[in-house]
Design an enzyme around this catalytic site. Sequence first.
Site, PDB file in Angstrom:
ATOM      1  N   LEU A   1       0.835  -1.206   0.000  1.00  0.00           N
ATOM      2  CA  LEU A   1       0.000   0.000   0.000  1.00  0.00           C
ATOM      3  C   LEU A   1       0.867   1.253   0.000  1.00  0.00           C
ATOM      4  O   LEU A   1       1.892   1.332   0.700  1.00  0.00           O
ATOM      5  CB  LEU A   1      -0.922   0.007   1.215  1.00  0.00           C
ATOM      6  CG  LEU A   1      -1.905  -1.166   1.310  1.00  0.00           C
ATOM      7  CD1 LEU A   1      -2.771  -1.020   2.553  1.00  0.00           C
ATOM      8  CD2 LEU A   1      -2.763  -1.252   0.065  1.00  0.00           C
TER       9      LEU A   1
ATOM     10  N   GLY B   1       1.991  -9.106   5.569  1.00  0.00           N
ATOM     11  CA  GLY B   1       2.690  -8.134   6.392  1.00  0.00           C
ATOM     12  C   GLY B   1       1.757  -7.037   6.814  1.00  0.00           C
ATOM     13  O   GLY B   1       0.541  -7.117   6.591  1.00  0.00           O
ATOM     14  N   GLY B   2       2.314  -5.983   7.446  1.00  0.00           N
ATOM     15  CA  GLY B   2       1.474  -4.906   7.948  1.00  0.00           C
ATOM     16  C   GLY B   2       0.564  -4.333   6.890  1.00  0.00           C
ATOM     17  O   GLY B   2      -0.653  -4.321   7.044  1.00  0.00           O
ATOM     18  N   ASP B   3       1.128  -3.848   5.779  1.00  0.00           N
ATOM     19  CA  ASP B   3       0.316  -3.304   4.679  1.00  0.00           C
ATOM     20  C   ASP B   3       0.682  -3.976   3.362  1.00  0.00           C
ATOM     21  O   ASP B   3       0.608  -3.369   2.307  1.00  0.00           O
ATOM     22  CB  ASP B   3       0.482  -1.783   4.579  1.00  0.00           C
ATOM     23  CG  ASP B   3       1.928  -1.368   4.302  1.00  0.00           C
ATOM     24  OD1 ASP B   3       2.818  -2.237   4.410  1.00  0.00           O
ATOM     25  OD2 ASP B   3       2.162  -0.191   3.971  1.00  0.00           O
ATOM     26  N   GLU B   4       1.059  -5.246   3.435  1.00  0.00           N
ATOM     27  CA  GLU B   4       1.464  -5.995   2.252  1.00  0.00           C
ATOM     28  C   GLU B   4       0.508  -7.160   2.026  1.00  0.00           C
ATOM     29  O   GLU B   4       0.149  -7.877   2.955  1.00  0.00           O
ATOM     30  CB  GLU B   4       2.892  -6.521   2.423  1.00  0.00           C
ATOM     31  CG  GLU B   4       3.935  -5.409   2.526  1.00  0.00           C
ATOM     32  CD  GLU B   4       5.330  -5.964   2.756  1.00  0.00           C
ATOM     33  OE1 GLU B   4       5.432  -7.077   3.299  1.00  0.00           O
ATOM     34  OE2 GLU B   4       6.299  -5.302   2.379  1.00  0.00           O
TER      35      GLU B   4
END
Length: 548
Positions: free
Chosen positions: A409, A449-452
Amino acid sequence: MNLKRYGNSLFARIILFGLLLVVLGGGTRYYFQARFLREDLTQLVSSQQTALAEAVAQDIDTKIQDRLRLLERLALTLPPALLDQPEALQAWLGERYQLNPVFSLGVLVVDTRGRVLADYPKVAGRVGSSIADNPDFVRVAQGESGVGRPRLGPFTRQSVLPMGVPLRAPDGSVRAVVLGISALGAPGFLDRITHGRIGESGGFLLISPADKLFIAAGDPDLVLKPTPAPGINLLHDQAMAGFRGSGITRNAKGIEELSSIVGVPSTGWFVVARLPTTEAFAPVRRAQDVVIRHSVTAMLLVFLVVGFMVRVMLGPLKHAATLADAMTHGEIPMRPLPVVRDDEVGRLTTAFNKLLDKLTRSQVKLERMAHHDELTGLPNRVLLADRMRQGLARARRHDVRIAVLYLDLDGFKPINDRLGHGVGDQALVEVARRLSSVLRQSDTLARVGGDEFVLLVTDVTREEEAHIPVLAERCIDALLPPLSLQDSSCILGVSIGIALSEADDEPEAVLQAADQAMYEAKQAGRGRHATAPGARTPQAPARPFIRV
């Protein structure tokens, strides 16, 4: 006689308990039967009051929705040229108002500066006045339709309820505001609140928790008065905090009431149906008199039949205990116990079955947690790796490929920093929903992942390889519309790396290739996609990156 044997016998203990009941007499029966009757009657009256409150709430909700829809139709059909022609606008409002005069105090058109351009029916002093400082007007002028705060009208000096919708230009900007004003005491609007009765002394209340106001009530002195301060009426405090249901409480006047609370969906208000307990539980007092008169005879009958009934009633319990013991020792498989009757034994059996079911569901939940992301519900790295291995195995057998799209993102960190991690989590859930909407049923979208995120497309034929960049474009387009988060409009982009598997690739190699391509897309300007070297798919034109 073996006294110890009889002392350990459940049957003997129940007989002794029956004798104790006889000794205690009608006083004990009086207390408990009155209590049970009160509970049953509470449930019965509560269900009746809830049904009445739901009908009233639905009626109010329908009237609110009808009025909002009327305003929306007026906003859609109002010719913009009339905004500069007050007299023609006044006539236009009059024609429409006569067709459906649901707003008892009229319909107004207000420009974006808060000046009243026209109203119908006319109210002295209203046209030309300014309502720019009215928070309800400000909210609608910013593009939010809805119901305003009940208040005392400045021109009519009546208790009114304003509603408003924005009148938009073709480009989406707000040109003006259409307001509708209804008197709270207007006939046919809140009559079921103001004139409705429950029993001889019960009635209804309509409350706005956001405004902490009584909107309507059978008692006119309560209209537009503030609700009780916290601590005075505990059930009211719970309702203000979101509770919807029934309960017994003591109101601000010290009267004990049985109240049922139902929400009005379109406004956030709630309806209270209330009845003093002195009236609600009058049948309990009559039943207590009957219990006293017949208690002695009833106790004797219970004592005579208790021996027989104990054997009958404890039979299912003994059978259930035998089955449970056999399951504990592994002699029979785990399965729900049969529920013979809906009594204490039946409830105990049901509780055991629920516990067994809960253990089974917990095991399933743990298994799901091991393979899915807790926040979005998407597959995690573990499940993604398994599906990639399966996809690569099929690809080798059938001469096809898998495609991996690595999505990162753009602009997510400012949302976390500015609005907090809670709002960031909401953004991730919305992103997962939007991305999922563009996928095929056979595709896999995982959060790694966090924003993946990673999008796995399996069984890609040579002819279908050229469609992978199109899928990447659809993912980018899916995130273009702004996200509405905590009254803020936020824009997210996404950079995508694409990798197509080769003959002997391992899952981690394909994933790393897509990850590297994603970083190349970010370095090239973000908001675009790039393809890893070796894949036979064309590069897509660059897409400008829009920051939050």
